[in-house]
Design an enzyme around this catalytic site. Structure first.
Site, short mmCIF file in Angstrom:
data_model
loop_
_atom_site.label_atom_id
_atom_site.label_comp_id
_atom_site.label_asym_id
_atom_site.label_seq_id
_atom_site.Cartn_x
_atom_site.Cartn_y
_atom_site.Cartn_z
N ASP A 59 4.19 -4.72 -7.52
CA ASP A 59 3.53 -3.47 -7.12
C ASP A 59 4.07 -2.28 -7.89
O ASP A 59 3.54 -1.17 -7.75
CB ASP A 59 3.68 -3.25 -5.61
N GLY A 78 2.60 3.79 1.46
CA GLY A 78 3.17 4.06 2.77
C GLY A 78 3.71 5.46 2.94
O GLY A 78 3.97 5.90 4.06
N ARG A 79 3.88 6.18 1.82
CA ARG A 79 4.34 7.57 1.90
C ARG A 79 3.79 8.40 0.74
O ARG A 79 4.45 9.30 0.24
CB ARG A 79 5.87 7.63 1.94
N GLY A 110 0.81 -1.22 0.00
CA GLY A 110 0.00 0.00 0.00
C GLY A 110 0.84 1.26 0.00
O GLY A 110 2.06 1.24 0.11
N ASP A 161 7.54 4.53 -10.51
CA ASP A 161 8.46 4.33 -9.39
C ASP A 161 9.92 4.30 -9.83
O ASP A 161 10.47 3.26 -10.15
CB ASP A 161 8.10 3.08 -8.58
N ASP A 209 8.89 6.56 8.07
CA ASP A 209 8.38 7.89 8.41
C ASP A 209 7.47 8.49 7.35
O ASP A 209 6.86 9.54 7.55
CB ASP A 209 9.53 8.85 8.72
N GLY A 210 7.36 7.82 6.19
CA GLY A 210 6.46 8.30 5.15
C GLY A 210 6.93 9.54 4.42
O GLY A 210 6.19 10.10 3.61
N ARG A 226 3.06 13.67 -8.31
CA ARG A 226 3.17 12.75 -9.44
C ARG A 226 1.85 12.70 -10.20
O ARG A 226 0.78 12.62 -9.61
CB ARG A 226 3.55 11.36 -8.95
N ARG A 234 -2.07 -1.10 -9.97
CA ARG A 234 -0.90 -1.94 -10.19
C ARG A 234 -1.31 -3.40 -10.26
O ARG A 234 -2.41 -3.77 -9.82
CB ARG A 234 0.10 -1.74 -9.04
#
EC number: 2.7.7.-
Length: 481
Positions: free
Chosen positions: A248, A87-88, A85, A258, A120-121, A172, A179
């Protein structure tokens, strides 16, 4: 400022995400705005220059935004993680661009979410600017990709392995963030209803012509296989190494996504790996076509219940698509290689002609980008080509075979196909080091060259030069965003 959000993912796929706010940031500052992209999206660049720091830091989202963290799973280096998922990152909404295309806007580095798994995201400045650069380089090359709309400094120092780094957030833009791993998330929980809902949504959004197909889910699987086969072939043709081809990180839309440990290869070697975490070379340059097929097999597994109620028939249908992936990839690769070589038409021996060149390049560690670029000049004069090979006679037998296959306008076509400028690793690192010191001028100059990679200019000569001897041998990339 009006963004005209129409958030179909949030509206149609409840339960596929978690509503979540961006973390507060102390002193946001707009570093760079992608003005051409803003205009393409129907946004006002001048207004964004004034208000972008607040908007793109998540501090003051526009009316209609719906920040959420998307759920997905994924195979990471071959091992399955049932819950990954965002996460940041936060999807803040969807807008329709001037061409009528639906586009996601996502903040990357916006803080912890329920999917952060202890991190910490946040994102540091270097990785944010790196993704900005490489995404725009891919766009300049004509390769489907997510893009950066803006980079914002947060004013917050982050503690990283290499020390303290300034924080930043990337905005972005993507056709969507669906995905292979999004399908895997629900398939792993045997939630077939949600797999079906996701497939219906993906078809409606990306492949609407398939909705009326006799077997729409099989047609959808085939369409994704085709889009990804074409994408990976285009990576290979420019020497791009994604570095982390986990499921992912494979989109349903066929966009590159990514840009963590990615890099462009210089001296040709199929075993080239730059990612610091790819210790076994799973995602090496030459392995990317095989990982393409492996990842598509995982998508097929997730879709099996939709393909047929009978498990054996469903497997046969999935395999009927998988068995075509190699030929799909090879067809796109060979068509692209014919264009790179300036060949006239198509002949049976073209693959062997290309492979023989690649073998010579590998033996000589010839620079991938410059070899193909200088071949355009070698149509009439090989003076600039020979110095790229340690043995100047390495192509002695190959050149006459190649010239016999050339199209009349080969040189012109080759210059329009083979870039002179790519995001060379040493130039990217120089730009990022300067940015850390507060100077974005090198970043801007490199970005300008990458936006127009096929036009050779004397004042951009430095961007065409390979790295100093030995640089790439020790160069490593990291998953910074």
């Amino acid at each position: 400022m009006t963004f005209r959000f129409d958030n179909s993912y949030a509206r149609d796929l409840e339960g596929f995400y978690v509503d979540w706010p961006a973390a507060p940031v102390p002193a946001p500052r707009l570093l760079r705005l992608n003005r051409p992209l803003a205009e393409e999206l129907g946004l006002d660049p001048d207004l964004l220059e004034r208000e972008g720091a607040e908007i793109f830091s998540g501090r003051r989202l526009p009316e209609g935004a719906h920040p959420l963290a998307q759920a997905y799973a994924g195979h990471q280096f071959g091992g399955f993680s049932p819950q990954l998922g965002d996460g940041r990152a936060l999807l803040i909404g969807e807008i329709t661009d001037r061409a009528g295309r639906r586009r996601d806007l996502q903040l990357k580095g916006s803080g912890r979410t329920p999917f952060s798994r202890g991190a910490d995201g946040k994102a540091a400045l270097g990785p944010v600017l790196r993704e900005y650069l490489v995404g725009e380089a891919m766009h300049g090359l004509g390769i489907p990709t997510t893009r950066a709309l803006a980079a914002v400094a947060t004013g917050e120092p982050l503690l990283r392995q290499e020390g303290e780094r300034p924080g930043a957030i990337l905005t972005r833009v993507a056709a969507s963030h669906i995905r292979v791993g999004t399908f895997q998330f629900f398939a792993a929980r045997s939630d077939i209803d949600r797999v079906r809902r996701l497939a219906d949504y993906a078809i409606a959004r990306h492949y609407p012509e398939l909705a009326s197909a006799p077997e729409p889910y099989l047609a959808f699987y085939e369409a994704v296989a085709e889009a990804q086969a074409q994408l990976v072939a285009r990576w290979m043709l420019v020497g791009f190494i994604h570095g982390v081809m986990n499921t992912d990180n494979m989109t349903i839309s066929g966009e590159t996504i990514d840009y963590g440990p990615c890099a462009f290869m210089e001296g040709y070697d199929p075993g080239t790996v730059f990612s610091s975490i790819d210790l076994q070379g799973r995602y090496a340059y030459g392995n990317q076509p095989y990982i393409l097929a492996w990842n598509l097999a995982r998508l097929g597994e997730a879709l099996l219940p939709l393909l047929d109620a009978d498990a054996e028939r469903a497997t046969d249908k999935a395999n009927s698509v998988l068995e075509t992936v190699g030929a799909r990839y090879q067809g796109h690769w060979l068509a692209g290689m014919r264009a790179k070589l300036g060949l006239a038409g198509a002949e049976e021996g073209d693959a062997r002609l290309a492979e023989d060149l690649l073998e010579a390049m590998r033996n000589q560690r010839a620079d991938w980008t410059l070899t193909f670029r200088r071949l355009a000049e070698a149509v009439t004069d090989e003076g600039t080509l020979r110095p790229l090979f340690r043995d100047p006679a390495a192509l002695e037998a190959w050149l006459p075979r190649w010239r016999a296959r050339l199209a009349p306008d080969a040189a012109e076509r080759m210059r329009a196909t083979n870039p002179i400028y790519i995001a060379r690793n040493h130039r990217v690192e120089e730009a990022l080091a300067a940015a850390h010191a507060g100077d974005l001028a090198p970043f801007d100059r490199l970005l300008e060259a990458l936006a127009d990679p096929f036009t050779e200019r004397a004042d951009r000569e430095l961007f065409a030069l390979p790295a100093p001897e030995g640089f790439d041998d020790s160069y490593r990339t990291f998953c910074g965003t």
